[in-house]
Design an enzyme around this catalytic site. Structure first.
Site, PDB file in Angstrom:
ATOM      1  N   HIS A 270       0.811  -1.214   0.000  1.00  0.00           N
ATOM      2  CA  HIS A 270       0.000   0.000   0.000  1.00  0.00           C
ATOM      3  C   HIS A 270       0.849   1.271   0.000  1.00  0.00           C
ATOM      4  O   HIS A 270       1.768   1.406   0.799  1.00  0.00           O
ATOM      5  CB  HIS A 270      -0.924  -0.003   1.214  1.00  0.00           C
ATOM      6  CG  HIS A 270      -2.029   0.988   1.085  1.00  0.00           C
ATOM      7  ND1 HIS A 270      -3.131   0.778   0.274  1.00  0.00           N
ATOM      8  CD2 HIS A 270      -2.194   2.205   1.624  1.00  0.00           C
ATOM      9  CE1 HIS A 270      -3.916   1.826   0.338  1.00  0.00           C
ATOM     10  NE2 HIS A 270      -3.376   2.714   1.149  1.00  0.00           N
ATOM     11  N   HIS A 307      -5.189   3.954  10.334  1.00  0.00           N
ATOM     12  CA  HIS A 307      -4.103   4.899  10.584  1.00  0.00           C
ATOM     13  C   HIS A 307      -4.531   6.057  11.467  1.00  0.00           C
ATOM     14  O   HIS A 307      -5.663   6.526  11.397  1.00  0.00           O
ATOM     15  CB  HIS A 307      -3.470   5.416   9.288  1.00  0.00           C
ATOM     16  CG  HIS A 307      -4.441   5.876   8.248  1.00  0.00           C
ATOM     17  ND1 HIS A 307      -5.210   5.022   7.510  1.00  0.00           N
ATOM     18  CD2 HIS A 307      -4.742   7.120   7.806  1.00  0.00           C
ATOM     19  CE1 HIS A 307      -5.953   5.700   6.659  1.00  0.00           C
ATOM     20  NE2 HIS A 307      -5.695   6.985   6.832  1.00  0.00           N
ATOM     21  N   ASP A 313      -6.216  16.625  10.206  1.00  0.00           N
ATOM     22  CA  ASP A 313      -7.592  16.279   9.890  1.00  0.00           C
ATOM     23  C   ASP A 313      -7.592  15.862   8.422  1.00  0.00           C
ATOM     24  O   ASP A 313      -6.919  16.501   7.595  1.00  0.00           O
ATOM     25  CB  ASP A 313      -8.528  17.476  10.071  1.00  0.00           C
ATOM     26  CG  ASP A 313      -8.930  17.699  11.517  1.00  0.00           C
ATOM     27  OD1 ASP A 313      -8.357  17.035  12.407  1.00  0.00           O
ATOM     28  OD2 ASP A 313      -9.818  18.543  11.761  1.00  0.00           O
ATOM     29  N   TYR A 323     -15.862   3.681  -4.069  1.00  0.00           N
ATOM     30  CA  TYR A 323     -14.765   3.727  -3.108  1.00  0.00           C
ATOM     31  C   TYR A 323     -14.800   2.501  -2.199  1.00  0.00           C
ATOM     32  O   TYR A 323     -15.617   2.381  -1.295  1.00  0.00           O
ATOM     33  CB  TYR A 323     -14.794   5.038  -2.305  1.00  0.00           C
ATOM     34  CG  TYR A 323     -13.421   5.373  -1.814  1.00  0.00           C
ATOM     35  CD1 TYR A 323     -12.469   5.907  -2.684  1.00  0.00           C
ATOM     36  CD2 TYR A 323     -13.042   5.097  -0.519  1.00  0.00           C
ATOM     37  CE1 TYR A 323     -11.188   6.167  -2.265  1.00  0.00           C
ATOM     38  CE2 TYR A 323     -11.753   5.360  -0.091  1.00  0.00           C
ATOM     39  CZ  TYR A 323     -10.834   5.899  -0.967  1.00  0.00           C
ATOM     40  OH  TYR A 323      -9.560   6.136  -0.539  1.00  0.00           O
ATOM     41  N   HIS A 345      -8.567   5.977  11.946  1.00  0.00           N
ATOM     42  CA  HIS A 345      -9.614   5.622  10.988  1.00  0.00           C
ATOM     43  C   HIS A 345      -9.089   4.614   9.976  1.00  0.00           C
ATOM     44  O   HIS A 345      -7.889   4.368   9.871  1.00  0.00           O
ATOM     45  CB  HIS A 345     -10.168   6.861  10.296  1.00  0.00           C
ATOM     46  CG  HIS A 345      -9.192   7.543   9.393  1.00  0.00           C
ATOM     47  ND1 HIS A 345      -8.290   8.475   9.836  1.00  0.00           N
ATOM     48  CD2 HIS A 345      -8.974   7.419   8.064  1.00  0.00           C
ATOM     49  CE1 HIS A 345      -7.567   8.904   8.815  1.00  0.00           C
ATOM     50  NE2 HIS A 345      -7.951   8.278   7.741  1.00  0.00           N
TER      51      HIS A 345
END
Ligand SMILES: [Fe+2]
Length: 402
Positions: A270, A307, A313, A323, A345
């Protein structure tokens, strides 16, 4: 943007006489950043660019913001803000509804079929992303054409107006910086050329090629600027139309860049968001996620790991495709997710496992990461899906099932 352009006529030597056919003088204006110490352009006007006949207060739309407190992730459904009935009476400048903002950047959204007034933002550069629809953007530097997927980059204090046209309304996602914006420094040579490892290059940037000439007297221009510690508006009136430029040259001008010309950087495992970065401003970055082959290590997990980006933010605007990591959350086209600092999140339940073996993600999203907390504008409060924060756990306060 250190990339020289010239449109129209300019004299062979700067700061020298440039005359009309009748022998009169054109008036030279230097438009430059950072106190004559950064990029600039020289524009040649038919009239005095400083001549105004009136200056009145322009009341901006509601600019109040509410802190994200108590802290939680948010899902905002921007398409709910502009029902079809209001498109014809909404323009891209005065119709913007503030979604999120802090001392560095403000994000607003608008859906419009109406021509905008003349406008300039003296606070900072604007990056206006066109979610859908088309528009001509007339500027003092000339004309730009904006189409779906375009970022329209408008330097500070560039007088311009938005003229939507074609099928459907113009849906615009406006990122207003309180600074200048530019490609990431690591993609630029020391003289400002985009380097070989950059995901885009100068050929992908489209500046004005045709000048625009405006007619009329007592022409209003709306100016957004700072005063008294706040962002406010002033309505200036010019005796002649400010679109009176016969030529300009330099390295400062508006331009468009299509998200579809962004060449994604991929890897065996990733790639972090900086691999998707497209612009940066003071205390924020803009990244985009475009359709791409995904991670090809035999044991890779193509959706993001969970992460905590502890200093940021993270605001994701979902503007096309599908998505993968957000399936099951209610997020769709026109949604924003707000994942604040102070909170980890990642993918919705099941997406982590489901992504294994995927070879391609057909997704389109524009992300803004800020280095100071964002507050919620009135537009955010008007279109929030308040269940989003509990979608990972499957239940919210009081145990209610989601
Ligand atoms: Fe993230």
């Amino acid at each position: 943007m250190a990339y020289y352009r010239q449109v129209g006529t300019v004299p062979p030597k700067r700061h020298t006489q440039h005359r009309t056919d009748e022998g009169g003088l054109y008036y030279e204006e230097l438009m430059g950043e950072e106190g004559f110490s950064s990029d600039s352009s020289l524009l040649y006007h038919r009239g005095l660019p400083s001549a105004i006949v009136d200056s009145q207060v322009w009341e901006l739309p509601d600019q109040t913001t509410t802190p994200n407190h108590p802290l939680k992730p948010r899902h905002l459904k921007l398409h709910e803000l502009f029902p079809k009935e209001v498109w014809a009476e909404t323009d891209v400048v005065t119709g913007r509804r503030l979604i999120l903002g802090n001392g560095d950047v403000r994000i607003s959204y608008v859906v419009s079929t109406q021509d905008s007034p003349l406008y300039r933002n003296a606070v900072g550069d604007e990056i206006v992303y066109v979610e859908s629809g088309q528009a001509t953007v007339e500027t003092v530097f000339g004309t730009l054409e904006a189409k779906p997927g375009d970022y329209v980059i408008i330097p500070t204090s560039t007088t311009h107006r938005w003229l939507p046209h074609g099928e459907g309304p113009l849906r615009a996602y406006a990122i207003e910086a309180n600074s200048h914006v530019a490609p990431p420094k690591r993609y630029l040579s020391r003289y400002g050329q985009l380097l070989e490892h950059s995901p885009y290059c100068e050929r992908d940037l489209h500046g004005p090629t045709e000048l625009v000439h405006g007619e009329g007297t007592d022409v209003e221009v709306l100016v957004k600027h700072r005063a008294g510690g706040a962002i406010v508006g002033t309505r200036m009136v010019y005796p002649a139309h400010p679109f009176d430029v016969v030529g300009w040259d330099g390295c400062l001008y508006p331009y468009t860049f299509s998200i579809h010309d962004y060449e994604p950087i991929t890897g065996r495992v990733h790639q972090p968001p900086p691999a998707h970065q497209v612009f940066e401003g003071n205390n924020f970055v803009v990244c985009n996620f475009v359709p791409r082959k995904v991670d090809y290590h035999p044991l890779s997990i193509p959706v993001p790991y969970y992460h905590s980006n502890v200093d940021s933010d993270e605001i994701m605007f979902y503007c096309g495709g599908d998505y993968e990591a957000r399936k099951g959350s209610g997020i769709g086209q026109g949604s924003i997710s707000v994942h604040p600092g102070g909170y980890a999140h990642g993918p919705q339940p099941g997406a982590y496992e489901r992504s294994i073996g995927a070879e391609f993600f057909d997704e389109l999203a524009v992300m803004v990461d800020t280095f100071r907390p964002l507050e919620l504008g009135e537009g955010a409060l008007a279109c929030e899906d308040t269940n989003y924060a509990w979608t990972w756990a499957g239940r919210g306060p009081g145990g209610s099932q989601q």
